[in-house]
Design a protein around this motif. Structure first.
Motif, PDB file in Angstrom:
ATOM      1  N   PRO A  38       0.802  -1.229   0.000  1.00  0.00           N
ATOM      2  CA  PRO A  38       0.000   0.000   0.000  1.00  0.00           C
ATOM      3  C   PRO A  38       0.835   1.280   0.000  1.00  0.00           C
ATOM      4  N   THR A  39       2.144   1.129  -0.028  1.00  0.00           N
ATOM      5  CA  THR A  39       3.064   2.243   0.250  1.00  0.00           C
ATOM      6  C   THR A  39       2.774   3.527  -0.514  1.00  0.00           C
ATOM      7  N   LEU A  40       2.491   3.431  -1.806  1.00  0.00           N
ATOM      8  CA  LEU A  40       2.349   4.647  -2.619  1.00  0.00           C
ATOM      9  C   LEU A  40       0.899   4.894  -3.023  1.00  0.00           C
ATOM     10  N   ARG A  41      -0.012   4.437  -2.193  1.00  0.00           N
ATOM     11  CA  ARG A  41      -1.427   4.662  -2.483  1.00  0.00           C
ATOM     12  C   ARG A  41      -1.696   6.162  -2.554  1.00  0.00           C
ATOM     13  N   GLY A  42      -2.425   6.549  -3.587  1.00  0.00           N
ATOM     14  CA  GLY A  42      -2.753   7.963  -3.728  1.00  0.00           C
ATOM     15  C   GLY A  42      -1.693   8.787  -4.439  1.00  0.00           C
ATOM     16  N   ARG A  43      -0.568   8.171  -4.770  1.00  0.00           N
ATOM     17  CA  ARG A  43       0.478   8.899  -5.498  1.00  0.00           C
ATOM     18  C   ARG A  43       0.340   8.604  -6.984  1.00  0.00           C
ATOM     19  N   THR A  44       0.630   9.625  -7.791  1.00  0.00           N
ATOM     20  CA  THR A  44       0.471   9.483  -9.236  1.00  0.00           C
ATOM     21  C   THR A  44       1.832   9.476  -9.928  1.00  0.00           C
ATOM     22  N   VAL A  45       2.040   8.425 -10.677  1.00  0.00           N
ATOM     23  CA  VAL A  45       3.308   8.250 -11.392  1.00  0.00           C
ATOM     24  C   VAL A  45       3.008   8.213 -12.885  1.00  0.00           C
ATOM     25  N   VAL A  46       3.732   9.036 -13.652  1.00  0.00           N
ATOM     26  CA  VAL A  46       3.519   9.064 -15.100  1.00  0.00           C
ATOM     27  C   VAL A  46       4.770   8.563 -15.802  1.00  0.00           C
ATOM     28  N   THR A  47       4.596   7.631 -16.726  1.00  0.00           N
ATOM     29  CA  THR A  47       5.722   7.261 -17.587  1.00  0.00           C
ATOM     30  C   THR A  47       5.559   8.035 -18.885  1.00  0.00           C
ATOM     31  N   LEU A  48       6.601   8.759 -19.251  1.00  0.00           N
ATOM     32  CA  LEU A  48       6.570   9.624 -20.438  1.00  0.00           C
ATOM     33  C   LEU A  48       7.664   9.141 -21.377  1.00  0.00           C
ATOM     34  N   PHE A  49       7.267   8.382 -22.388  1.00  0.00           N
ATOM     35  CA  PHE A  49       8.266   7.717 -23.231  1.00  0.00           C
ATOM     36  C   PHE A  49       8.238   8.266 -24.654  1.00  0.00           C
ATOM     37  N   TYR A  50       9.368   8.810 -25.065  1.00  0.00           N
ATOM     38  CA  TYR A  50       9.529   9.326 -26.423  1.00  0.00           C
ATOM     39  C   TYR A  50      10.269   8.333 -27.318  1.00  0.00           C
ATOM     40  N   GLU A  51      10.568   7.178 -26.765  1.00  0.00           N
ATOM     41  CA  GLU A  51      11.200   6.113 -27.556  1.00  0.00           C
ATOM     42  C   GLU A  51      10.453   4.831 -27.247  1.00  0.00           C
ATOM     43  N   ASN A  52      10.475   3.931 -28.218  1.00  0.00           N
ATOM     44  CA  ASN A  52       9.855   2.639 -27.987  1.00  0.00           C
ATOM     45  C   ASN A  52      10.614   1.893 -26.903  1.00  0.00           C
ATOM     46  N   SER A  53       9.877   1.217 -26.075  1.00  0.00           N
ATOM     47  CA  SER A  53      10.496   0.412 -25.038  1.00  0.00           C
ATOM     48  C   SER A  53       9.444  -0.543 -24.536  1.00  0.00           C
ATOM     49  N   THR A  54       9.822  -1.774 -24.366  1.00  0.00           N
ATOM     50  CA  THR A  54       8.901  -2.715 -23.747  1.00  0.00           C
ATOM     51  C   THR A  54       9.335  -2.958 -22.321  1.00  0.00           C
ATOM     52  N   ARG A  55      10.573  -3.434 -22.176  1.00  0.00           N
ATOM     53  CA  ARG A  55      10.959  -3.900 -20.841  1.00  0.00           C
ATOM     54  C   ARG A  55      11.015  -2.770 -19.809  1.00  0.00           C
ATOM     55  N   GLY A 130      16.347   6.714 -19.353  1.00  0.00           N
ATOM     56  CA  GLY A 130      17.180   6.624 -20.556  1.00  0.00           C
ATOM     57  C   GLY A 130      17.098   7.911 -21.352  1.00  0.00           C
ATOM     58  N   ASP A 131      18.214   8.670 -21.415  1.00  0.00           N
ATOM     59  CA  ASP A 131      18.230   9.917 -22.194  1.00  0.00           C
ATOM     60  C   ASP A 131      19.348   9.859 -23.226  1.00  0.00           C
ATOM     61  N   GLY A 132      18.946   9.681 -24.462  1.00  0.00           N
ATOM     62  CA  GLY A 132      19.894   9.677 -25.568  1.00  0.00           C
ATOM     63  C   GLY A 132      21.020   8.695 -25.328  1.00  0.00           C
ATOM     64  N   THR A 133      22.249   9.186 -25.462  1.00  0.00           N
ATOM     65  CA  THR A 133      23.411   8.334 -25.218  1.00  0.00           C
ATOM     66  C   THR A 133      24.070   8.708 -23.895  1.00  0.00           C
ATOM     67  N   HIS A 134      23.263   9.273 -22.986  1.00  0.00           N
ATOM     68  CA  HIS A 134      23.824   9.745 -21.731  1.00  0.00           C
ATOM     69  C   HIS A 134      23.757   8.691 -20.631  1.00  0.00           C
ATOM     70  N   GLU A 135      22.583   8.542 -19.997  1.00  0.00           N
ATOM     71  CA  GLU A 135      22.515   7.613 -18.862  1.00  0.00           C
ATOM     72  C   GLU A 135      21.184   6.865 -18.804  1.00  0.00           C
ATOM     73  N   HIS A 136      21.207   5.788 -18.064  1.00  0.00           N
ATOM     74  CA  HIS A 136      20.025   4.964 -17.795  1.00  0.00           C
ATOM     75  C   HIS A 136      20.231   4.410 -16.389  1.00  0.00           C
ATOM     76  N   PRO A 137      20.042   5.288 -15.395  1.00  0.00           N
ATOM     77  CA  PRO A 137      20.477   4.917 -14.040  1.00  0.00           C
ATOM     78  C   PRO A 137      19.767   3.712 -13.438  1.00  0.00           C
ATOM     79  N   THR A 138      18.484   3.511 -13.717  1.00  0.00           N
ATOM     80  CA  THR A 138      17.825   2.351 -13.080  1.00  0.00           C
ATOM     81  C   THR A 138      18.330   1.037 -13.670  1.00  0.00           C
ATOM     82  N   GLN A 139      18.789   1.088 -14.931  1.00  0.00           N
ATOM     83  CA  GLN A 139      19.397  -0.120 -15.504  1.00  0.00           C
ATOM     84  C   GLN A 139      20.674  -0.474 -14.734  1.00  0.00           C
ATOM     85  N   ALA A 140      21.465   0.537 -14.438  1.00  0.00           N
ATOM     86  CA  ALA A 140      22.704   0.273 -13.691  1.00  0.00           C
ATOM     87  C   ALA A 140      22.386  -0.249 -12.291  1.00  0.00           C
TER      88      ALA A 140
END
Lengths: 310, 437
Positions: A38-55, A130-140
């Motif tokens: 129940p930790t984040l009940r009532g919180r709104t999270v938006v994923t905003l993707f300008y590139e295709n991604s499944t995983r 994931g931003d361009g060729t810069h970083e993808h911190p959650t992958q790391a």
């Protein structure tokens, strides 16, 4: 932690705290019939993707839902973004509409940093997916979680990152995080796929995969994008595969305990032989599984507050 | 014409004792220390301009300005750009050809020239495109533009490089008969596909595609060889690397007719500005390294680089307040140029005021073949000059600049030296920071 934009500059204590939270969440959910906290009940999270991604998108969405957040997916194909609305206006709109956190993937390096600067003072947090060729911190972070799980600890471990380092945000995020956590990082790539000034990074560089393998605790393969194959960065897919592909012969050169990682999607037969990808040495599905817990931990640290996380 | 004007107690080129300068009918008619209160009363209807503590220099000439008219009047017009120029101490500017429509024909260049005359704050000289539509494929009608009322003497595809070596050779060769110069934007396009920032450690870490120094240096080297081959004049726009300075030094030593400019931003800023990804710092060629900056400063002082040119490039907010790769390159420069030159060269002792006159007025006027700009401050010469307060400081505020756009990378910086008065052939265009229209 206010936003998660890069692992460059992320202090080891914070990174370790996120990894520990991910561990806790994983253990908490293990064997549960209803995987919902129940930790984040009532919180709104938006994923905003300008590139295709499944995983990545699915992973974030599942992470949010398992934490009971309201998750809304916005994609470049399905909203005003393809009507030419600026990134800034989109960011301000999402924030005004009540987003507590925006997870953004964008082809421009620095897009997440820009988003965070436009949202300064609104209270909306930003996660760089994931931003361009810069970083993808959650992958790391999810790679680190997987390495910790397989190897016990990261400090002192020798880890090779193989392939298109130049264009890889996964490589950049991993170099910073692994070095911060005390690993020895080796970059293995043809010179055309190494960034300028790589000698100033906390890594060693090699062009000879075979000679590196026996001393490694883990090898992390990078995706070779199709456009690079035609961009003259190397002569042919075949030559790349011969020099840098992880085949069964090379797998045998690795120590018994060594782990194989790949951020996906994989080009089987090119970067990695099918037999290697499907071997028990490969932790590729573990990476995906851990990805959910790590992203839950990131959402938790950003939305549930520092004091609770500490 | 205007009533006579007496400039009191000004130091010419910042040298010697203060003198009084009498201007009548647009010309300097007397210079001396004789004009005390009693004698000025003898001058009928004279206006007196107290210039105590000010330095007089010939009016500045900018070989590289984007005035955006026609086409992007939402970002700058010939009127607003002229005002910015006059406020910056300029009396002549060269308006680059990359407008919409492109200034590649007599109609467009005459339009720009005429609008400049109507505004009347600075001499606006249109630069003609080298190739039709800046496409680099076919020479524009250079002779027709040269023969037009605009009298074009500088041609450039700036924004884009004349990359084809044969087209460049022909352009250099052809302009010999026009007493004109080709100003090259040196950028080998095959080496800068997708380039976003100086190719170096910082851009690599930030994931910004690199713009290598060799992309500039290789074109400058090639063009110097071509100019020598066909005995033509070449001008190199916005030199940004120390390697280009080496090439220019070598080419000049072997007698190549080459001149070169450097922008104020390349004299001060470095790729350190990439951190944070604020596109106000995006410019082409990109901001380089600290060692490049040092070499550029020394080369300008030494004369290997001939002059300062602003590459003043106004852009709309939406074209700058966006993600880095989507942003347009370029930054404002007209009103900050002098102060940056003072900060980077005069204050550190690399250049005196005589040197400032050389790099901001005399040399650019020579390169462009302007007979009545960059002239000595002497009796009989046109009163086209600028009075600078060398002791004053000011804080840059983009919103307060005369340009319609506000994209200055110097926002919030406190800079030395303030333009007090600008005068074009005896007409005061700016005084005490205000445009006199």
């Amino acid at each position: 932690m206010k936003h998660l934009l890069s692992t460059d500059g992320l202090d080891p204590a914070t990174a370790t705290a996120v990894l520990d939270t991910a561990d806790t969440l994983k253990r908490t959910l293990l064997g549960r019939e209803v995987r919902k906290l129940p930790t984040l009940r009532g919180r709104t999270v938006v994923t905003l993707f300008y590139e295709n991604s499944t995983r990545t998108r699915v992973s974030f969405e599942v992470a949010g839902k398992w934490m009971s957040a309201d998750v809304i997916n916005v994609s470049a194909g399905g909203s005003s973004v393809n009507k030419g609305e600026s990134l800034r206006d989109t960011a301000l709109t999402l924030s005004a509409a009540g987003a507590d956190l925006v997870i953004v993937r964008h082809p421009a390096s620095g897009a997440a940093h820009r988003l965070a600067s436009w949202l300064e003072g609104t209270g909306t947090a930003v996660v760089n997916a994931g931003d361009g060729t810069h970083e993808h911190p959650t992958q790391a972070l999810l790679d680190a979680a997987t390495l910790r799980e397989r190897l016990g600890e990261i400090s002192g471990r020798r880890i090779a990152i193989v392939g298109d380092v130049l264009h890889s945000r996964v490589a950049r995020s991993n170099v910073h995080l692994l070095a911060a956590l005390g690993a020895e990082v080796v970059l293995v790539a043809p010179p055309t796929l190494l960034p300028t000034g790589v000698h100033s990074w906390p890594v060693t560089v090699s062009h000879d995969l075979d000679s590196e393998l026996p001393a490694l605790d883990a090898v992390m393969l990078l995706r070779v994008q199709a456009e690079r194959m035609h961009g003259g960065f190397f002569p042919s897919a075949r030559e790349y595969s011969i020099a840098y592909g992880l085949n069964e012969r090379r797998l045998a050169l690795l120590p018994e305990h060594a782990v194989v990682l790949h951020p996906g999607p994989m080009l089987r037969g090119m970067e990695i032989a099918s037999a290697v990808a499907d071997s028990p040495r490969a932790a590729i599905t573990d990476q995906v599984r851990n990805g959910v817990h790590v992203r839950m931990a990131v959402l938790y640290h950003l939305l549930a507050g520092e004091e609770e996380a500490a | 014409m205007n009533s006579p004007l007496l400039i009191k107690a000004v130091r010419l080129y910042g040298e010697g004792d203060p003198v009084d300068v009498l201007v009548r009918d647009g010309v300097i008619v007397e210079i001396g220390q004789w004009l005390d209160a009693a004698s000025t009363q003898d001058l009928d209807g004279v206006r007196v301009l107290d210039a105590d503590g000010l330095v007089a220099l010939p009016g500045f000439v900018d070989l590289h300005t984007h005035l955006r008219e026609p086409g992007r009047e939402d970002t700058e017009t010939i009127a607003t750009g002229s005002a910015a120029a006059a406020l910056g101490g300029y009396t002549a500017v060269f308006a680059m050809a990359n407008t919409d429509p492109v200034a590649d024909n007599a109609v467009v260049v005459e339009h720009v020239w005429r609008r400049g005359r109507e505004v009347g704050l600075v001499d606006v000289h249109p630069v003609g495109a080298v190739t039709v539509g800046l496409k680099g494929e076919k020479l524009a009608e250079l002779g027709t533009m040269a023969a037009s009322k605009a009298g074009v003497r500088v041609f450039s595809d700036d924004g884009l490089c004349v990359a084809d070596p044969l087209i460049m050779r022909r352009a250099l060769e052809y302009t010999r008969s026009l007493d004109a110069v080709i100003a090259q934007h040196a950028e080998e396009p095959r080496l800068t596909v997708g380039a976003q920032a100086h190719e170096g450690e910082r851009a690599a870490r930030l994931g910004l595609a690199g713009w290598p120094a060799a992309a500039e240096e290789s074109i400058v080297a090639r063009d110097c060889l071509l100019a020598k081959q066909v005995d033509a004049r070449l001008h190199v726009c916005h030199v940004s690397t120390s390697g280009t300075v080496d090439v220019l030094r070598w080419a000049k030593a072997r007698g190549t007719k080459v001149s070169a400019e450097v922008t104020p931003h390349h004299l001060l800023l470095t790729d350190e500005r990439l951190e944070g990804y604020d596109p106000v710092n995006k410019v082409n060629p990109p901001l380089r390294t600290e060692s490049d900056v040092q070499v550029l400063r020394e080369a300008l002082a030494e004369g290997v680089l001939d002059c300062v040119a602003t590459d003043h490039a106004p852009h709309a907010v939406q074209d700058k307040d966006c993600e880095w790769s989507a942003a347009r390159p370029g930054m404002l420069g007209l009103q900050t140029a002098l102060s940056i030159v003072v900060k980077t060269l005069v204050r550190p002792g690399l250049l005196d005021w005589r040197g400032v006159a050389r790099v901001m007025s005399e040399r650019p006027a020579e390169i462009a073949g302007l007979p009545d700009q960059g002239r000595p401050l002497a009796v009989g010469e046109p009163a086209t000059l600028v009075l600078v307060d060398p002791r004053a400081h000011w804080v840059v505020r983009g919103a307060e600049l005369a340009s319609i756009s506000g994209n200055t990378p110097f926002e919030g910086m406190e800079l030395p030296a303030v333009v007090h008065t600008t005068m074009l052939r005896g007409r005061v265009t700016v005084t005490e920071g205000k445009v006199q229209s």
